[in-house]
Design a protein around this motif. Sequence first.
Motif, short mmCIF file in Angstrom:
data_model
loop_
_atom_site.label_atom_id
_atom_site.label_comp_id
_atom_site.label_asym_id
_atom_site.label_seq_id
_atom_site.Cartn_x
_atom_site.Cartn_y
_atom_site.Cartn_z
N LYS A 13 0.82 -1.21 0.00
CA LYS A 13 0.00 0.00 0.00
C LYS A 13 0.86 1.26 0.00
N LEU A 14 0.21 2.36 -0.42
CA LEU A 14 0.81 3.69 -0.35
C LEU A 14 -0.04 4.52 0.62
N THR A 15 0.60 5.03 1.67
CA THR A 15 -0.09 5.85 2.66
C THR A 15 0.31 7.31 2.48
N ILE A 16 -0.69 8.18 2.38
CA ILE A 16 -0.48 9.62 2.19
C ILE A 16 -0.95 10.33 3.45
N ILE A 17 -0.07 11.14 4.06
CA ILE A 17 -0.38 11.79 5.34
C ILE A 17 -0.02 13.27 5.27
N SER A 18 -0.88 14.10 5.87
CA SER A 18 -0.57 15.52 6.03
C SER A 18 -1.20 16.01 7.32
N ASN A 40 -1.73 19.91 9.92
CA ASN A 40 -1.41 21.29 10.27
C ASN A 40 -1.34 21.44 11.79
N THR A 41 -1.18 20.32 12.46
CA THR A 41 -1.11 20.14 13.93
C THR A 41 -2.48 20.12 14.59
N VAL A 42 -3.51 20.65 13.94
CA VAL A 42 -4.87 20.58 14.47
C VAL A 42 -5.68 19.54 13.68
N LEU A 43 -5.57 19.61 12.36
CA LEU A 43 -6.21 18.64 11.48
C LEU A 43 -5.15 17.70 10.91
N SER A 44 -5.52 16.44 10.76
CA SER A 44 -4.61 15.47 10.14
C SER A 44 -5.38 14.65 9.12
N PHE A 45 -4.71 14.33 8.01
CA PHE A 45 -5.32 13.62 6.90
C PHE A 45 -4.51 12.36 6.61
N LYS A 46 -5.22 11.26 6.33
CA LYS A 46 -4.54 10.01 5.98
C LYS A 46 -5.36 9.27 4.93
N SER A 47 -4.70 8.90 3.84
CA SER A 47 -5.35 8.15 2.77
C SER A 47 -4.50 6.94 2.43
N VAL A 48 -5.14 5.81 2.19
CA VAL A 48 -4.43 4.57 1.87
C VAL A 48 -4.84 4.12 0.47
N LEU A 49 -3.85 4.00 -0.42
CA LEU A 49 -4.09 3.55 -1.79
C LEU A 49 -3.45 2.19 -2.00
N ASN A 55 -3.51 -1.52 -4.87
CA ASN A 55 -3.71 -1.94 -6.25
C ASN A 55 -5.21 -1.96 -6.59
N ASN A 56 -6.02 -2.28 -5.59
CA ASN A 56 -7.46 -2.40 -5.83
C ASN A 56 -8.14 -1.06 -6.11
N ASN A 57 -7.70 0.01 -5.41
CA ASN A 57 -8.41 1.28 -5.57
C ASN A 57 -7.62 2.34 -6.34
N ALA A 58 -6.36 2.01 -6.74
CA ALA A 58 -5.56 3.03 -7.43
C ALA A 58 -4.60 2.45 -8.46
N ASP A 59 -4.75 1.17 -8.82
CA ASP A 59 -3.85 0.52 -9.78
C ASP A 59 -2.38 0.70 -9.36
N LEU A 60 -2.11 0.52 -8.09
CA LEU A 60 -0.77 0.72 -7.55
C LEU A 60 0.14 -0.48 -7.88
N ASP A 61 1.28 -0.17 -8.46
CA ASP A 61 2.28 -1.20 -8.78
C ASP A 61 3.57 -0.84 -8.05
N ILE A 62 3.95 -1.64 -7.06
CA ILE A 62 5.08 -1.32 -6.17
C ILE A 62 6.34 -2.03 -6.65
N ASN A 63 7.41 -1.25 -6.81
CA ASN A 63 8.70 -1.82 -7.19
C ASN A 63 9.69 -1.80 -6.03
N ILE A 67 -13.84 7.81 6.00
CA ILE A 67 -14.63 7.92 4.78
C ILE A 67 -13.92 7.12 3.70
N ASN A 68 -14.47 5.95 3.38
CA ASN A 68 -13.85 5.05 2.40
C ASN A 68 -12.41 4.77 2.81
N ASN A 69 -11.42 5.19 2.00
CA ASN A 69 -10.02 4.89 2.31
C ASN A 69 -9.33 6.05 3.03
N VAL A 70 -10.12 7.05 3.47
CA VAL A 70 -9.54 8.25 4.05
C VAL A 70 -9.87 8.36 5.54
#
Length: 375
Positions: free
Chosen positions: A41-46, A48-57, A59-67, A231-234
């Motif tokens: 998986k690919l995890t995307i995080i951001s 601002n110290t008050v709000l935090s965001f995390k999304s997980v992508l 192969n199933n939801n983003a055609d991710l090919d890991i090398n 919310i879904n993958n987020v």
Amino acid sequence: MKFSINRAILLEEIYKANKILDLKNPNPTIGGIFLELTMDKLTIISTNTVLSFKSVLTNNNADLDINEPGKILIKGRYVIEMLRRLDDQYVNFTAVENSELRISTTSSEFNINILDAEDYPSLGFREKGTILELDGQEFKRTLAQTLISIDEWSKKLSLSGLNVHVTNESVIFSATDLFRISQKTISLTDKETEEINITIPYKTLLELPKLLENAEKLKIVISEGYVTFVINNVLFQSNLIDGQFPNVSAAFPQEFSAVIFVESKKLLKTLNRADLPNDDGLPQIINLRIEDDSIYVKSTVSEVGNYEEEFKDFKLEGTGNLVISFNSKFLLEALKTFDNEPIKLQFVNPTRPVVISKQRNDKLKQVVLPTYLGN
């Protein structure tokens, strides 16, 4: 790090992550978006110290090919611009000696500098706690109907957010700026065994509609001092507001001298015509004189003129002969939340608030205080 992925999906997730960043933060690390690639998986995080965001992508939801797994810290704005300019369906990401990121397709290649991923703080996303499950689109509508009454800059911190009060059979969303109240009740299919009373910051709520665009289900996880929206993958996590939210239900009048039944769309058109523009940009004051078979709508702007209209398309129960005035912005915003449905306006006297709700049910209530003109 090396991987390929669906460009449009990656662009959308990085755009969401970038939205909450505080570009004025003196720490450049906090202004970056953290990407961690594992074998599945690919995890995307951001944050601002008050709000935090995390999304997980994946192969199933983003055609991710890991090398090659790894982690990098990118400047989101630059990556977004590059991804927007590409036309290819898939894009390749390659970290070059932990100092550059190469973004390539079959015919294009970009190289940008990256930040030091080792300096990024470890964020704890809370996925355990009291769980509340709601329909995603119903919650989105609720935000649109209640956020109008929040005073983001209130000196009383508890008023700068949306209160969520969960009982065993329903969840009540309330907001107030002390001049008006918006309250929406949603019935729960599963009874809750624990009462919940939290207040979510306004800035957090502003970002949620974008994440809820196509979401059917929403899971809200409440833990000590935090709320996490799944919310879904987020995952979207926020601090909660400290302080006791006022008991706004106690401010609702219980007995009324006059009740008007009307189509909200028809009343809105009339009030919009009376909402005259003015040079200082301040909201207009609209005066209503309610009689048995007519409502006389009047407004005056000294540098423009005045407007008066007789409105007759309504039904009255109770006693007419009531004269009452309102801030046009507050009254119009309240009426717009009812989506052109039949509504009722319940009046007490010229100094008490009007309570507005649907004719069929009172799940949504808008309460607006009148403006005293001294005449």
